[in-house]
Design a protein around this motif. Sequence first.
Motif, PDB file in Angstrom:
ATOM      1  N   GLN A 138      98.197  14.457 -48.073  1.00 42.05           N
ATOM      2  CA  GLN A 138      98.806  15.712 -48.677  1.00 42.05           C
ATOM      3  C   GLN A 138      98.004  17.058 -49.033  1.00 42.05           C
ATOM      4  N   ALA A 139      96.648  16.575 -49.953  1.00 40.53           N
ATOM      5  CA  ALA A 139      95.783  17.163 -50.361  1.00 40.53           C
ATOM      6  C   ALA A 139      94.405  17.472 -48.832  1.00 40.53           C
ATOM      7  N   LYS A 140      95.285  17.070 -47.686  1.00 41.91           N
ATOM      8  CA  LYS A 140      93.869  17.299 -46.598  1.00 41.91           C
ATOM      9  C   LYS A 140      95.046  17.933 -45.250  1.00 41.91           C
ATOM     10  N   LEU A 141      96.658  17.859 -45.263  1.00 42.80           N
ATOM     11  CA  LEU A 141      97.674  18.280 -44.681  1.00 42.80           C
ATOM     12  C   LEU A 141      97.853  19.687 -44.995  1.00 42.80           C
ATOM     13  N   GLY A 142      98.023  19.881 -46.397  1.00 42.41           N
ATOM     14  CA  GLY A 142      98.498  21.040 -47.071  1.00 42.41           C
ATOM     15  C   GLY A 142      98.008  22.009 -46.988  1.00 42.41           C
ATOM     16  N   PRO A 143      96.343  22.280 -47.369  1.00 40.53           N
ATOM     17  CA  PRO A 143      95.446  23.320 -46.469  1.00 40.53           C
ATOM     18  C   PRO A 143      95.392  23.458 -45.339  1.00 40.53           C
ATOM     19  N   TYR A 144      95.492  22.014 -44.546  1.00 39.16           N
ATOM     20  CA  TYR A 144      95.267  23.081 -42.795  1.00 39.16           C
ATOM     21  C   TYR A 144      96.992  23.484 -42.414  1.00 39.16           C
ATOM     22  N   LEU A 145      97.471  23.312 -42.531  1.00 35.89           N
ATOM     23  CA  LEU A 145      98.830  23.829 -42.505  1.00 35.89           C
ATOM     24  C   LEU A 145      99.012  24.726 -43.148  1.00 35.89           C
ATOM     25  N   ASN A 146      98.415  25.379 -43.948  1.00 40.08           N
ATOM     26  CA  ASN A 146      98.747  27.007 -44.671  1.00 40.08           C
ATOM     27  C   ASN A 146      97.370  27.569 -44.111  1.00 40.08           C
ATOM     28  N   GLY A 147      96.712  27.198 -43.573  1.00 38.47           N
ATOM     29  CA  GLY A 147      95.468  28.040 -42.657  1.00 38.47           C
ATOM     30  C   GLY A 147      96.392  28.527 -41.437  1.00 38.47           C
ATOM     31  N   GLU A 148      94.793  29.005 -40.661  1.00 44.12           N
ATOM     32  CA  GLU A 148      94.882  28.517 -39.390  1.00 44.12           C
ATOM     33  C   GLU A 148      95.548  27.911 -38.574  1.00 44.12           C
ATOM     34  N   ASN A 149      97.066  26.900 -38.265  1.00 37.20           N
ATOM     35  CA  ASN A 149      96.647  25.813 -37.223  1.00 37.20           C
ATOM     36  C   ASN A 149      97.824  26.868 -36.118  1.00 37.20           C
ATOM     37  N   PRO A 150      97.861  25.590 -35.052  1.00 36.76           N
ATOM     38  CA  PRO A 150      98.625  25.823 -34.461  1.00 36.76           C
ATOM     39  C   PRO A 150     100.004  25.934 -34.030  1.00 36.76           C
ATOM     40  N   TYR A 151     100.655  24.646 -35.382  1.00 43.03           N
ATOM     41  CA  TYR A 151     102.108  25.250 -35.495  1.00 43.03           C
ATOM     42  C   TYR A 151     102.822  25.312 -36.612  1.00 43.03           C
ATOM     43  N   PHE A 152     102.422  25.679 -37.343  1.00 42.88           N
ATOM     44  CA  PHE A 152     103.086  26.817 -38.823  1.00 42.88           C
ATOM     45  C   PHE A 152     102.173  28.177 -38.812  1.00 42.88           C
ATOM     46  N   PRO A 153     102.752  29.124 -38.032  1.00 39.94           N
ATOM     47  CA  PRO A 153     101.360  30.346 -38.696  1.00 39.94           C
ATOM     48  C   PRO A 153     101.653  30.803 -39.450  1.00 39.94           C
ATOM     49  N   ASP A 154     102.694  30.753 -40.032  1.00 38.36           N
ATOM     50  CA  ASP A 154     103.054  31.561 -41.528  1.00 38.36           C
ATOM     51  C   ASP A 154     102.970  30.266 -42.588  1.00 38.36           C
ATOM     52  N   GLY A 155     102.299  29.206 -41.993  1.00 41.61           N
ATOM     53  CA  GLY A 155     102.156  28.146 -43.046  1.00 41.61           C
ATOM     54  C   GLY A 155     104.184  28.109 -43.762  1.00 41.61           C
ATOM     55  N   VAL A 156     102.922  26.419 -44.554  1.00 37.01           N
ATOM     56  CA  VAL A 156     104.715  25.479 -44.986  1.00 37.01           C
ATOM     57  C   VAL A 156     105.329  25.206 -45.933  1.00 37.01           C
ATOM     58  N   ASN A 157     105.500  25.230 -46.098  1.00 36.64           N
ATOM     59  CA  ASN A 157     105.717  24.086 -47.698  1.00 36.64           C
ATOM     60  C   ASN A 157     105.455  22.697 -47.494  1.00 36.64           C
ATOM     61  N   LEU A 158     104.432  21.483 -48.271  1.00 40.88           N
ATOM     62  CA  LEU A 158     104.803  20.169 -47.766  1.00 40.88           C
ATOM     63  C   LEU A 158     105.004  19.107 -48.814  1.00 40.88           C
ATOM     64  N   ASN A 159     105.998  18.813 -48.619  1.00 44.60           N
ATOM     65  CA  ASN A 159     106.723  18.171 -49.625  1.00 44.60           C
ATOM     66  C   ASN A 159     106.965  16.580 -49.605  1.00 44.60           C
ATOM     67  N   PHE A 160     105.849  15.511 -49.792  1.00 45.44           N
ATOM     68  CA  PHE A 160     105.886  14.673 -50.071  1.00 45.44           C
ATOM     69  C   PHE A 160     107.000  13.758 -51.041  1.00 45.44           C
ATOM     70  N   ALA A 161     107.504  12.922 -49.948  1.00 43.27           N
ATOM     71  CA  ALA A 161     108.964  12.087 -51.365  1.00 43.27           C
ATOM     72  C   ALA A 161     109.049  10.766 -50.942  1.00 43.27           C
ATOM     73  N   GLU A 162     109.105   9.907 -51.996  1.00 46.07           N
ATOM     74  CA  GLU A 162     109.237   8.442 -51.911  1.00 46.07           C
ATOM     75  C   GLU A 162     111.145   8.009 -52.940  1.00 46.07           C
ATOM     76  N   ILE A 163     111.086   6.898 -52.131  1.00 44.80           N
ATOM     77  CA  ILE A 163     112.744   7.077 -51.747  1.00 44.80           C
ATOM     78  C   ILE A 163     113.062   6.204 -52.761  1.00 44.80           C
ATOM     79  N   LEU A 164     113.363   6.396 -54.779  1.00 47.02           N
ATOM     80  CA  LEU A 164     112.607   4.999 -55.934  1.00 47.02           C
ATOM     81  C   LEU A 164     113.600   4.761 -55.859  1.00 47.02           C
ATOM     82  N   GLY A 165     115.638   4.928 -55.376  1.00 41.95           N
ATOM     83  CA  GLY A 165     116.786   4.527 -55.903  1.00 41.95           C
ATOM     84  C   GLY A 165     117.991   4.754 -54.478  1.00 41.95           C
TER      85      GLY A 165
END
Length: 326
Positions: A186-213
């Motif tokens: 997440q620490a790599k992908l978050g800054p990548y997707l919120n910098g200059e990138n071909p996928y999310f030109p306006d950036g994106v909030n990146l949510n990593f989730a774990e199902i606890l139950g």
Amino acid sequence: MPTLRKVHGSENRFFILDRTQFDPQPSLDQISQLAVQLKQSDDERFNDIDGILVVDQSTHPDCAGKMTVVNADGSIASMCGNGLRTVARYLAEQTGQTKFLVETQDADLHVEQAATLAPAVPAFGVEIAPVRFHAADFPFAELGGDTVLNRPLPQLAPDLDFTAIAVPNPHLISFMDHTTLTGELQAKLGPYLNGENPYFPDGVNLNFAEILGPDQLFVKTYERGVGFTNACGTGMTATSLAYVLNHDQGDFDHVVTVYNPGGMVKVHVARTGQDYSLRLIANATTLGNWTIHDTDLLEGHFDQGNYQATTEEAAYQAWVKSLQTK
Ligand SMILES: N[C@@H](CCC[C@H](N)C(=O)O)C(=O)O
């Protein structure tokens, strides 16, 4: 002299700046610069914020006010779920109402005072809307389709499935095991997707989730315009919807409990036909009140103001501690 209120929802921290207290009123550009200056300040009372929530009068029917969200980097966001709860509390205290609408960039949203979570831990429930799934609404590109619904994106990570939901600010969501969530991706992908990138030109909030139950999640968010945050209200709401969509088709009605690094929220996720109804319920805590002359504020003379902390944080932390022992 204006008073800015320092607030948090699940430790997602903001100043509420009520523009109606200023004469002349500061422009949004001035407030964006203020957000950046506060974030860069070496004063710990001011530099731990994730943004500024601007309150204005609303001309829309039944709206008690209008909220504009300024991220810590000065960019503008269409919505903020944790922030809206604190603005709802602020407006409730100003107007004496407990149930009303708040104007936001894309929609007038229902807000309502909720039962306190514990003594001195006030809570509000807020509508999160509209819900959108299509590429044009983010925007996103080069992800092989008009929607991303629980499918691999090998461009981003080889072993994960992703879902993209805008509520209406943009969220990319992935469910994973604990080791992956606490790893470095997440620490790599978050800054990548919120910098200059071909996928999310306006950036994106990146949510990593774990199902606890069943209907229980942990969500950690790397936010656009902020970076890692203690909690993102719209992120937890969009992630709860993604979770339910992965398990139920057709009509549904769930209350999802979402833990986050700053506490816990409840998300009511319902669908009737094609209509989604999302409601985020959690704390709306006032940390302090900062009275400062408008010119000192806008010229960055922050030491000239008078900041008074409240005692609510101790009550909030006691409530968070009680969650760990349950
Ligand atoms: N923390 C917020 C979301 C704030 C906006 C976000 N950084 C964006 O740019 O979309 C929340 O609680 O929803």
